[in-house]
Design an enzyme around this catalytic site. Structure first.
Site, PDB file in Angstrom:
ATOM      1  CB  SER A  85       7.433   3.428  -3.445  1.00 29.97           C
ATOM      2  OG  SER A  85       5.891   3.264  -3.323  1.00 29.97           O
ATOM      3  CE  LYS A  86      10.601  -2.392  -6.261  1.00 28.11           C
ATOM      4  NZ  LYS A  86      11.175  -3.342  -5.443  1.00 28.11           N
ATOM      5  NE  ARG A  87       3.462   2.315  -0.918  1.00 28.29           N
ATOM      6  CZ  ARG A  87       2.909   3.473  -0.980  1.00 28.29           C
ATOM      7  NH1 ARG A  87       1.565   3.840  -1.251  1.00 28.29           N
ATOM      8  NH2 ARG A  87       3.556   4.766  -0.824  1.00 28.29           N
ATOM      9  CG  HIS A  88       2.694   5.775  -6.141  1.00 26.23           C
ATOM     10  ND1 HIS A  88       3.646   5.715  -5.340  1.00 26.23           N
ATOM     11  CD2 HIS A  88       1.600   6.253  -5.734  1.00 26.23           C
ATOM     12  CE1 HIS A  88       3.204   5.961  -3.978  1.00 26.23           C
ATOM     13  NE2 HIS A  88       1.967   6.732  -4.448  1.00 26.23           N
TER      14      HIS A  88
END
Ligand code: GLU
Length: 472
Positions: free
Chosen positions: A242-245
């Site tokens: 996800s965006k967190r990555h």
């Protein structure tokens, strides 16, 4: 004829998962001499934006995943969906349902209370011998698909194996809303049929849609394509990517200095393998790719592996092409690329030492700017013992033929004459020429510069030494 498609919903960017789906669909068509179709599923008017459509097209173009047909836009196919709905109503495979949203909510609440699965109860579904209620006045009906009630819907998924779902689990799907607009699963079905799709390769978040889509295709008398549902991609930490990555869009890999072929090579290995082959071109991939070697388990993203692959592709890449990719990066930093040394020559010397295009720009930049090596580096390497050595070297440098071999011989001679080890001369030369402590071999580096520039940069040693506060 194999026909595959990539059917993104343009609600954000082309992200890593979507890019892998596109790659596999593209490669499968290429492998079999088929056609790859790009279809933009933009019916969600609230979430689909022109910017997001453009982002997908840009991402596909950057990756080099060229489509043979399309892009087709679902928003431009509304008359066609209406036509098929009318056909289905006429054939009795779909019917009008006048149940109002609040009625449906009440029904679902009751079902839940009774511990049953909430579902439409088929009250407007025509059945032989059944009397339907009078259509209420002033209410626009939705259109529902008449899903089979008995038996199972099954397919042999090319990745996941056989999947069977009982029809009793599926209720009669709404295929057109009360305002006449067609719904998602229905549009996919009409498109897959009209576009003659033979292989649907997509993320496994669509497994639940497949039985419904197969039933509608069958009701239309259309051939059912083969399905390959790709498992999800997990981030470095084992969580769903996800965006967190970090990278949300494949274009961020462009910004970060990755080559498209390296990103594609990396994506190809996410869930697919060909023996132990790690580094390959897209041409090789298209020759090898098949759906039999896709793993049904989730693939895990590994940024280090991607960096390594990028470095491998960089060193295989022609310096002229790399120069064309590095030039705009330098321009963006306000660096004017001069005639000498040639950018391609700088890159040829450095391309095996970096892992992305931005690092290549970093090392190339120092050749073109008015370099000011950091004072702590000068202090560290321009020691009182180094200065006479540098003076001697610079004086003789004015005489030698301007080639790496001759410069290398002169360096050897100087260090021998002064009775010092190589780094005593090489390190200050590196710092004075490039401002960096780590560079390729000094002779090759030096030969890149015009002789006058090299001598000017070395002369800085004298300036620095004479302006430095005298040590007591
Ligand atoms: N539009 C869907 C998505 O972006 C894909 C639909 C499909 O491949 O059938 O997830």
């Amino acid at each position: 004829m194999i026909r595959t498609r990539f059917a993104p919903s343009p609600t954000g960017f082309l992200h890593v998962g979507g890019a892998r789906t596109a790659l596999f669909s593209w490669a499968y068509a290429r492998r079999h001499g088929g056609r790859f179709i790009l279809r933009v599923e933009d019916t969600d008017l609230v979430r689909s934006t022109p910017e997001a459509v453009q982002a997908i097209l840009d991402g596909m173009q950057w990756l080099g995943l060229a489509h043979d047909e399309g892009p087709f836009y679902q928003t431009q196919r509304m008359p066609r969906y209406r036509e098929v709905i009318a056909e289905m109503l006429a054939a009795g495979t779909a019917y009008h349902c006048y149940m109002q949203p609040d009625e449906l909510d009440r029904l679902r609440a009751e079902q839940r209370e009774q511990g049953r699965k909430p579902r439409y109860d088929g009250r407007w579904r025509p059945q032989p011998g059944k009397r339907l209620p009078e259509p209420p006045a002033g209410i626009e009906p939705v259109v529902r698909f008449r899903n089979p009630v008995d038996g199972v819907v099954a397919w042999d998924d090319l990745v996941k194996g056989r999947i069977e779902v009982a029809n009793s689990e599926l209720d009669d799907l709404v295929i057109a809303r009360a305002d006449g607009s067609p719904t998602y699963n229905f549009c996919v079905v009409v498109d897959d049929r009209d576009m003659g799709i033979t292989h649907v390769i997509r993320g496994d978040d669509h497994v639940n849609n497949t039985p419904r889509q197969i039933n509608i295709l069958q009701a239309l008398g259309a051939p059912v394509p083969l399905y390959a549902h790709l498992s999800m991609i997990l981030g470095d930490d084992g969580q769903k990517l996800s965006k967190r990555h970090g990278a949300v869009s494949v274009m961020q890999y462009d910004d970060a200095g990755y080559l498209p072929e390296a990103v594609l090579n990396y994506l190809a290995r996410l869930g697919w393998s060909h023996g132990d082959d790690e580094i390959f071109s897209m041409q090789q991939f298209c020759e090898w790719f098949d759906l039999d070697h896709i793993t049904p388990s989730a693939a895990q993203f590994n940024s280090e592996k991607l960096n390594w692959l990028n470095a491998q592709h960089l060193r295989r890449c022609d310096a002229g092409r790399l120069a064309a990719l590095v030039r705009p990066r330098l321009a963006a930093r306000g660096v004017v690329v001069g005639e000498t040394p040639s950018l391609a020559a700088i890159i040829e010397l450095h391309k095996e030492r970096v892992s992305n295009l931005n690092e290549l720009a970093d090392v190339a930049e120092v050749f073109y700017i008015d370099l000011q090596p950091r004072s702590e580096l000068l202090a560290r390497h321009l020691t009182p013992e180094a200065l006479p050595l540098l003076d001697d070297f610079a004086a003789r440098l004015a005489e030698v033929p301007w080639q790496a071999a001759a410069i290398a011989a002169l360096i050897k001679e100087c260090v021998a004459r002064h009775g010092v080890k190589m780094p005593k001369l090489a390190m200050p030369v590196r710092v004075l020429l490039t401002g960096l402590e780590q560079t390729p071999s000094v002779d090759a580096l030096m030969a890149l510069f015009p002789r006058t520039t090299a001598l000017e940069r070395l002369a800085r040693a004298r300036c620095v030494a004479s302006s430095a506060p005298r040590s007591v």
